[in-house]
Design an enzyme around this catalytic site. Structure first.
Site, mmCIF file in Angstrom:
data_model
loop_
_atom_site.group_PDB
_atom_site.id
_atom_site.type_symbol
_atom_site.label_atom_id
_atom_site.label_comp_id
_atom_site.label_asym_id
_atom_site.label_seq_id
_atom_site.Cartn_x
_atom_site.Cartn_y
_atom_site.Cartn_z
ATOM 1 N N GLU A 140 -0.237 0.219 0.755
ATOM 2 C CA GLU A 140 -0.376 0.942 2.022
ATOM 3 C C GLU A 140 0.943 1.561 2.465
ATOM 4 O O GLU A 140 0.975 2.696 2.952
ATOM 5 C CB GLU A 140 -0.926 0.006 3.101
ATOM 6 C CG GLU A 140 -2.343 -0.479 2.842
ATOM 7 C CD GLU A 140 -3.318 0.658 2.594
ATOM 8 O OE1 GLU A 140 -3.117 1.757 3.158
ATOM 9 O OE2 GLU A 140 -4.269 0.465 1.821
ATOM 10 N N HIS B 84 1.582 4.819 0.721
ATOM 11 C CA HIS B 84 0.920 5.988 1.315
ATOM 12 C C HIS B 84 1.826 6.625 2.370
ATOM 13 O O HIS B 84 1.934 7.853 2.454
ATOM 14 C CB HIS B 84 -0.401 5.579 1.968
ATOM 15 C CG HIS B 84 -1.563 5.535 1.029
ATOM 16 N ND1 HIS B 84 -1.935 6.610 0.253
ATOM 17 C CD2 HIS B 84 -2.457 4.540 0.749
ATOM 18 C CE1 HIS B 84 -3.001 6.291 -0.463
ATOM 19 N NE2 HIS B 84 -3.333 5.034 -0.186
#
Length: 286
Positions: free
Chosen positions: A136, A139
C-alpha cells in the site's frame, strides 16, 4: 530477488498513449470546440477527485482514524517502512468490516492515508501484514493516485465525446457527410474501449505495487501468502457490491467482491491473484 519495474512502467505509458490516441480520433470527428469542452469537463472532474481522493475513499469505507495506542503493530510497521523509504508517516485508519482488505489513498506522501479493515487485521500474521502495508505504501510512493486520475480523465474525455457521437448519430442525420450509423457505433465502442484500457492501467499498477512493495519489505513470499489468505477471505466476507464501494475497488489490495459479482477480467481492476502470487514467488527465487 529480482525486480523488473520498467516493463510495468512502459505498459502504463503505452496504455495512456493509447487513450490519448482515442481522444485525437474523437476530436477529429467533432472538431476543436467539442474536444476542448470534453477536456475541460474531464479535467475539472478529475482534479476534484485527485484532491479529495482520500476523503472519498475513507468515507465510502466508513474508516476511522486510529492512534498508536489503538493499533500499535500497524503504527510500528508503517513507521519502519516509511523511515526505510525516507518518506513521511501517513495517517492510519481502520474500517470496521469483516471483509479482509487494505488500501492507500492521498495525492502524495505528505497527504497519504493507509487503511486496514478489521477483517484483514484478524486474518494476517504480522509478517503478512507488513507485506500488505509495504504494497500500500508503494502505491503512494509510485504516485498511483495521480496515474489513476490521469487515466480517469482520459477515459472521461472519451466517454463525453462518445456521448456527443451518440446524439449526433441520432439527430444529426448526414450533415457534414457524417455517417449516423458509424457515429452510433463509435459512441458504443468508445466508452467500452476506454474502460478496458483504464482497467488495464489499474492492473499494471497493482503488479508494480506488488513488486516495489516486496522490495521495500524484502519479503515477496509474505505478500504471496497474504494475497492467498485475502483471496479466500473475500469469498467468505466480501464487501457488498454497492456503487460507492465499487467506485473505490481499484484502491484495494485485492478485488473486494466475491468472484462472479463483477464483470470479467478485461473489466477487472485487479490482476488474477494466481498471477500475482506466481510473480512474487519468481521474485523470491531470484
Amino acid at each position: 530477488m529480482t525486480w523488473h519495474p520498467h516493463a510495468n512502467r512502459l505498459k502504463t505509458f503505452l496504455l495512456l498513449v493509447g487513450m490519448s490516441a482515442m481522444i485525437v480520433f474523437f476530436g477529429a470527428l467533432f472538431g476543436r470546440t467539442a474536444l476542448i469542452l470534453a477536456v475541460l469537463f474531464a479535467v475539472g472532474m478529475n482534479v476534484y477527485v485527485y484532491f479529495n481522493s482520500d476523503k472519498l475513499a475513507l468515507r465510502a469505507m466508513h474508516a476511522q482514524p486510529v492512534s498508536e495506542l489503538q493499533a500499535p503493530a500497524m503504527y510500528r510497521i508503517v513507521r519502519e517502512l516509511a523511515t526505510s523509504a525516507h518518506q513521511p508517516m501517513p495517517r492510519l485508519y481502520i474500517s470496521d468490516t469483516a471483509a479482509p482488505n487494505a488500501f492507500a489513498t492521498g495525492r502524495n506522501p505528505r497527504n497519504a492515508a493507509v487503511c486496514c479493515t478489521t477483517g484483514i487485521l484478524a486474518l494476517l500474521n504480522e509478517r503478512e501484514l507488513r507485506a500488505v502495508l509495504g504494497h500500500e505504501l508503494s502505491h503512494v510512493y509510485n504516485r498511483d493516485i495521480l496515474i489513476s486520475c490521469i487515466a480517469g480523465a482520459l477515459a472521461s474525455v472519451i466517454t463525453a465525446l462518445a456521448n456527443m457521437a451518440m446524439w449526433a448519430g441520432m439527430f444529426g442525420g448526414n450533415r457534414d457527410g457524417q455517417n449516423p450509423f458509424a457515429l452510433l457505433l463509435v459512441s458504443l465502442l468508445g466508452p467500452i474501449a476506454a474502460t478496458v484500457v483504464r482497467m488495464a492501467v489499474s492492473r499494471s499498477r497493482e503488479y508494480q505495487a506488488d513488486e516495489s512493495g516486496a522490495v521495500l519489505t524484502g519479503d515477496p513470499l509474505a505478500l504471496a501468502s497474504a494475497l492467498r489468505k485475502i483471496s479466500g477471505g473475500v469469498q467468505l466476507a466480501p464487501l457488498p457490491p454497492e456503487p460507492q464501494l465499487a467506485s473505490q475497488a481499484h484502491l484495494m489490495i485485492a478485488n473486494p467482491f466475491r468472484a462472479g459479482e463483477r464483470i470479467g477480467s478485461l473489466f477487472s481492476t485487479h490482476p488474477p491473484i494466481e498471477d500475482r502470487i506466481r510473480r512474487l514467488e519468481q521474485m523470491a527465487r531470484g
